[in-house]
Write a protein that holds these residues in place. Sequence first.
Motif, mmCIF file in Angstrom:
data_model
loop_
_atom_site.group_PDB
_atom_site.id
_atom_site.type_symbol
_atom_site.label_atom_id
_atom_site.label_comp_id
_atom_site.label_asym_id
_atom_site.label_seq_id
_atom_site.Cartn_x
_atom_site.Cartn_y
_atom_site.Cartn_z
ATOM 1 N N PRO A 11 -0.729 0.245 -1.697
ATOM 2 C CA PRO A 11 0.558 0.947 -1.536
ATOM 3 C C PRO A 11 1.719 -0.032 -1.367
ATOM 4 C CG PRO A 11 -1.144 2.017 -0.228
ATOM 5 C CD PRO A 11 -1.750 0.759 -0.765
ATOM 6 N N ARG A 12 2.812 0.248 -2.089
ATOM 7 C CA ARG A 12 3.950 -0.671 -2.118
ATOM 8 C C ARG A 12 4.945 -0.436 -0.996
ATOM 9 N NH1 ARG A 12 5.096 1.724 -8.050
ATOM 10 N NH2 ARG A 12 3.369 0.746 -9.175
ATOM 11 N N ILE A 13 4.960 0.777 -0.488
ATOM 12 C CA ILE A 13 6.087 1.200 0.339
ATOM 13 C C ILE A 13 6.087 0.570 1.722
ATOM 14 C CG2 ILE A 13 6.408 3.367 -0.881
ATOM 15 C CD1 ILE A 13 4.814 4.759 1.312
ATOM 16 N N ASP A 57 -12.381 -9.352 -2.044
ATOM 17 C CA ASP A 57 -12.564 -10.645 -2.708
ATOM 18 C C ASP A 57 -11.565 -10.836 -3.842
ATOM 19 O OD1 ASP A 57 -15.122 -11.409 -1.294
ATOM 20 O OD2 ASP A 57 -15.766 -9.542 -2.242
ATOM 21 N N TRP A 58 -11.192 -9.737 -4.493
ATOM 22 C CA TRP A 58 -10.255 -9.777 -5.616
ATOM 23 C C TRP A 58 -8.959 -9.093 -5.158
ATOM 24 C CZ3 TRP A 58 -12.184 -11.436 -10.580
ATOM 25 C CH2 TRP A 58 -13.560 -11.598 -10.654
ATOM 26 N N LEU A 59 -7.921 -9.875 -4.987
ATOM 27 C CA LEU A 59 -6.636 -9.322 -4.559
ATOM 28 C C LEU A 59 -5.731 -9.135 -5.767
ATOM 29 C CD1 LEU A 59 -5.903 -11.631 -1.477
ATOM 30 C CD2 LEU A 59 -7.064 -9.416 -1.488
ATOM 31 N N PRO A 60 -4.993 -8.019 -5.834
ATOM 32 C CA PRO A 60 -4.061 -7.836 -6.954
ATOM 33 C C PRO A 60 -2.715 -8.482 -6.661
ATOM 34 C CG PRO A 60 -4.075 -5.873 -5.598
ATOM 35 C CD PRO A 60 -5.036 -6.836 -4.952
ATOM 36 N N SER A 61 -2.073 -9.003 -7.673
ATOM 37 C CA SER A 61 -0.645 -9.322 -7.610
ATOM 38 C C SER A 61 0.036 -8.595 -8.764
ATOM 39 C CB SER A 61 -0.386 -10.830 -7.700
ATOM 40 O OG SER A 61 -0.913 -11.381 -8.896
ATOM 41 N N ASN A 62 1.338 -8.457 -8.663
ATOM 42 C CA ASN A 62 2.141 -7.666 -9.612
ATOM 43 C C ASN A 62 1.823 -6.175 -9.528
ATOM 44 O OD1 ASN A 62 4.290 -7.768 -11.574
ATOM 45 N ND2 ASN A 62 2.812 -7.150 -13.125
ATOM 46 N N ASP A 63 1.116 -5.751 -8.491
ATOM 47 C CA ASP A 63 0.971 -4.316 -8.236
ATOM 48 C C ASP A 63 2.177 -3.791 -7.471
ATOM 49 O OD1 ASP A 63 0.080 -5.927 -6.067
ATOM 50 O OD2 ASP A 63 -0.946 -4.226 -5.167
ATOM 51 N N PHE A 64 2.970 -4.694 -6.921
ATOM 52 C CA PHE A 64 4.192 -4.313 -6.222
ATOM 53 C C PHE A 64 5.311 -4.078 -7.231
ATOM 54 C CE2 PHE A 64 8.265 -5.222 -4.295
ATOM 55 C CZ PHE A 64 8.205 -4.517 -3.111
ATOM 56 N N SER A 332 -5.709 2.469 -8.460
ATOM 57 C CA SER A 332 -4.842 1.859 -7.460
ATOM 58 C C SER A 332 -4.725 2.749 -6.229
ATOM 59 C CB SER A 332 -3.452 1.627 -8.055
ATOM 60 O OG SER A 332 -2.529 1.249 -7.048
ATOM 61 N N LEU A 333 -4.613 2.118 -5.065
ATOM 62 C CA LEU A 333 -4.424 2.854 -3.821
ATOM 63 C C LEU A 333 -2.972 3.278 -3.625
ATOM 64 C CD1 LEU A 333 -6.759 0.722 -1.525
ATOM 65 C CD2 LEU A 333 -7.222 2.988 -2.487
ATOM 66 N N LEU A 334 -2.157 3.095 -4.646
ATOM 67 C CA LEU A 334 -0.781 3.592 -4.663
ATOM 68 C C LEU A 334 -0.707 5.067 -4.299
ATOM 69 C CD1 LEU A 334 2.244 3.463 -5.778
ATOM 70 C CD2 LEU A 334 1.253 3.986 -8.013
ATOM 71 N N HIS A 335 -1.764 5.830 -4.599
ATOM 72 C CA HIS A 335 -1.735 7.283 -4.496
ATOM 73 C C HIS A 335 -2.196 7.821 -3.147
ATOM 74 C CE1 HIS A 335 -0.969 7.147 -8.790
ATOM 75 N NE2 HIS A 335 -2.005 6.365 -8.909
ATOM 76 N N VAL A 336 -2.504 6.943 -2.198
ATOM 77 C CA VAL A 336 -2.921 7.395 -0.868
ATOM 78 C C VAL A 336 -2.053 6.729 0.194
ATOM 79 C CG1 VAL A 336 -5.306 7.883 -1.546
ATOM 80 C CG2 VAL A 336 -4.707 5.596 -0.712
ATOM 81 N N PRO A 337 -2.019 7.304 1.409
ATOM 82 C CA PRO A 337 -1.251 6.676 2.488
ATOM 83 C C PRO A 337 -1.835 5.318 2.872
ATOM 84 C CG PRO A 337 -1.822 8.956 3.013
ATOM 85 C CD PRO A 337 -2.626 8.576 1.814
ATOM 86 N N SER A 517 2.849 10.164 9.510
ATOM 87 C CA SER A 517 3.359 9.012 8.761
ATOM 88 C C SER A 517 2.509 8.660 7.544
ATOM 89 C CB SER A 517 3.451 7.794 9.690
ATOM 90 O OG SER A 517 2.214 7.548 10.322
ATOM 91 N N ALA A 518 1.794 9.636 7.012
ATOM 92 C CA ALA A 518 0.946 9.378 5.839
ATOM 93 C C ALA A 518 1.760 9.533 4.554
ATOM 94 C CB ALA A 518 -0.249 10.331 5.844
ATOM 95 N N TRP A 519 2.698 8.619 4.370
ATOM 96 C CA TRP A 519 3.621 8.698 3.240
ATOM 97 C C TRP A 519 3.008 8.118 1.976
ATOM 98 C CZ3 TRP A 519 7.866 11.521 3.983
ATOM 99 C CH2 TRP A 519 8.333 11.700 5.285
ATOM 100 N N VAL A 520 3.380 8.722 0.841
ATOM 101 C CA VAL A 520 2.942 8.273 -0.473
ATOM 102 C C VAL A 520 4.161 8.223 -1.388
ATOM 103 C CG1 VAL A 520 1.471 8.798 -2.465
ATOM 104 C CG2 VAL A 520 0.651 9.295 -0.151
ATOM 105 N N GLN A 521 4.244 7.192 -2.213
ATOM 106 C CA GLN A 521 5.391 7.063 -3.119
ATOM 107 C C GLN A 521 5.305 8.096 -4.237
ATOM 108 O OE1 GLN A 521 5.574 3.464 -5.484
ATOM 109 N NE2 GLN A 521 7.807 3.451 -5.459
#
Length: 779
Positions: A11-13, A57-64, A332-337, A517-521
């Motif tokens: 999550p980016r927010i 073990d695998w971290l994303p970048s450019n997911d922000f 992506s976990l973008l869709h969950v709090p 506070s379970a906000w989602v973009q």
Amino acid sequence: MTVTVATLGFPRIGPRRELKFALEKFWAGKTTQAELLDTAMGLRTAAWARQKALGADWLPSNDFSLYDHVLDTSVMLGAVPQRYGAGEVGLETYFAMARGTTGSDEGCGHAHANPQGSVTAGELTKWFDTNYHYIVPEIEPGQSLQLGTLKIVEEYREAKALGYETRPVLLGPVTWLSLAKGHGIDPFDRLDEVLGLYGEVLDRLAYSGAAWVQIDEPILVTDLSGVQRAALSRAYAALSGHGVKLMLTTYFGGLDDNLPLVATLPVAGLHVDLVRAPQQLDAVLRIVPEDLLLSLGVIDGRNVWRADLAALLDRLEPVAATRDIVIAPSCSLLHVPVDLASETRLDTQVCEWLAFGVQKVAELATLAKALNQGRDSVAEDLAASSRAAQARRSSPRIHDATVQARIAAITPQMREREAAYADRARAQAEVLGLPLFPTTTIGSFPQTAQVRHARAEHTRGNLDDAAYERFLREETERAIRWQEEVGLDVLVHGEFERNDMVQYFGEQLSGFAFTASAWVQSYGSRCVRPPILYGDVSRPAPMTVEWWRYAQSLTDKPVKGMLTGPVTILNWSFVRDDQPRSASCLQIALAIRDEVLDLEAAGCKAIQIDEAALREGLPLRAGEGQAYLDWAVDSFRLCAAGVADATQVHTHMCYSEFNEILPAIAAMDADVISIETARSQMELLEAFARYRYPSEIGPGVYDIHSARVPGEAEMVELMRLAQQHLAPEQLWVNPDCGLKTRGWEEVKPAIAAMVTAARTLRSEVAAGSARAVVEGATA
């Protein structure tokens, strides 16, 4: 054999919506660009640290992203429409594409610019079948694509400098082209040009030290055309030789008939969604080459229920015994709090059933440890997971005998209006007495700082019920008086008492739980808190009647009753997964039906039942769509069809592609539908015209997701375009969507211009009719 853990995006927010507040302060001119970018970097750094600490073990970048990852990709490729000007793509241009501009920019000269020089934003629509909105890419004839930004490279280097080795995330070229809009051209005509730019990006990532790149192609879970299939083969043949390994990432469904094609692509890894499509695992293991690194999406990236880890291990252990695998969320976990730990007031039992983003990464780490070291190494965690799963399955709170009895008593007649639309329209015209091109709004008015403050003070207990109600009544009366003054034909009460169009109803229905506070973009700085639908649904008491009754007592003009429809409540909630979604939707429909009938009994003559998310829930495969549409339309009709002929039923839908579902929209049998068309210059109406849509339509003339204020001339021109497709008698004049996110300083001039535009249109039609009479007499 080794099992590792990956996250496909976080999550980016921020845990406390830090990105939202930073963006809105920047847009308001209260902070600098440097301060905004500093906040963004802090959020990225914290996300990497947290995921690493949790065991990824695998971290994303450019997911922000500062606004939208599809827009980021468009800017990366230099796909910037001419209306935004030429030159370097900085934040000013980026946010202009996302939100439009409000200033008097010179030299615009484009159809999307108004006389004052402001520029419209790009089209906004839903990301596959989610409630996330993206900015539609645009490709113009003669436009030369070129690298606009290297954000993906910069953020990889940023992470590396902080000590985090990441796997950069890149939206795949075929998905990007499939989402793109070509102005008179086929976006796929630009495939080679796009692939050249992707190759440059991969080269730069390889030079910077990246070993892997996650390249997302969710288009692979849809029905592909021959052009898309050929493009996929060409794309990955071209991109496989750029010094980085490609993890081809699919989600939101199964590969199905696209799997043989995927198996031939020269990529190093493949991610598949085993939550939406668990059945595909056997075929993937059988067809995909053994030297391909498999990433298995086993934790639900789109819902909030805690996983049954022991059951997952039963499926994963045989696979992990034969090959190295990566385990990951389905998408992506973008869709969950972000984090369940932030919830301090959530029902204790329900809380035990849940996992948010942080908890999902921890679940993956537990699974990986069990697979690498044996179940005994995580015995306590597995036991807790099993207890939670069993408790949810057996909880008496989930099943309600009264609700089940009402479902069993539904008859076909409960889904049918008494008369056909033409007869109802005559009855409604007599009751409402509306002019040609009637004006209205979609429902909500600005949720000002004062409204939000009063709500917060009431929630904290610092403002008692009587004082809070008095405040809301004053806001409602001001809204009614202003609507009368500006000259709207059908009014709304403004919804000042509502926090959110779904949450407000869910809080008054049984079977829902709510978070603090379970906000989602949803898009940009817009965040939502989806309700958690855990049990059977019913309506203990009327929810909106008294607010409607009060508003109507203030005016002689009709005030719409405002409700959210069952399909939208379902699709914008985190929904229980122990029964079909259709069963939950039917329960919600009965509850909304009760409210509709109570509004009508109170004297309400126009009732709007918003189904903004009906299209969103459509399955991505054409062969699965009709079953969904059948039960979705059935649910809407059940909640709407009990009223008399003279009661006008409205519905609202926004930011979706409707062309392929027009028969279903017509089958809803609403008297008036309002839709988003301002950004698309009324293009959607072509499909309604071809279908010969029988009812009335309010095509949006005011894009409320942009801060720009359109003028009367712009709205008149849009409605003239609408009249090329539909008869004036069919057309309403309204904004694209609700106005809660805008300020009164924008809303008042825009709505005043809209009312004036409607009067101009009436004069034009009257003049045309008079001219026709004279010409006929002369002839």
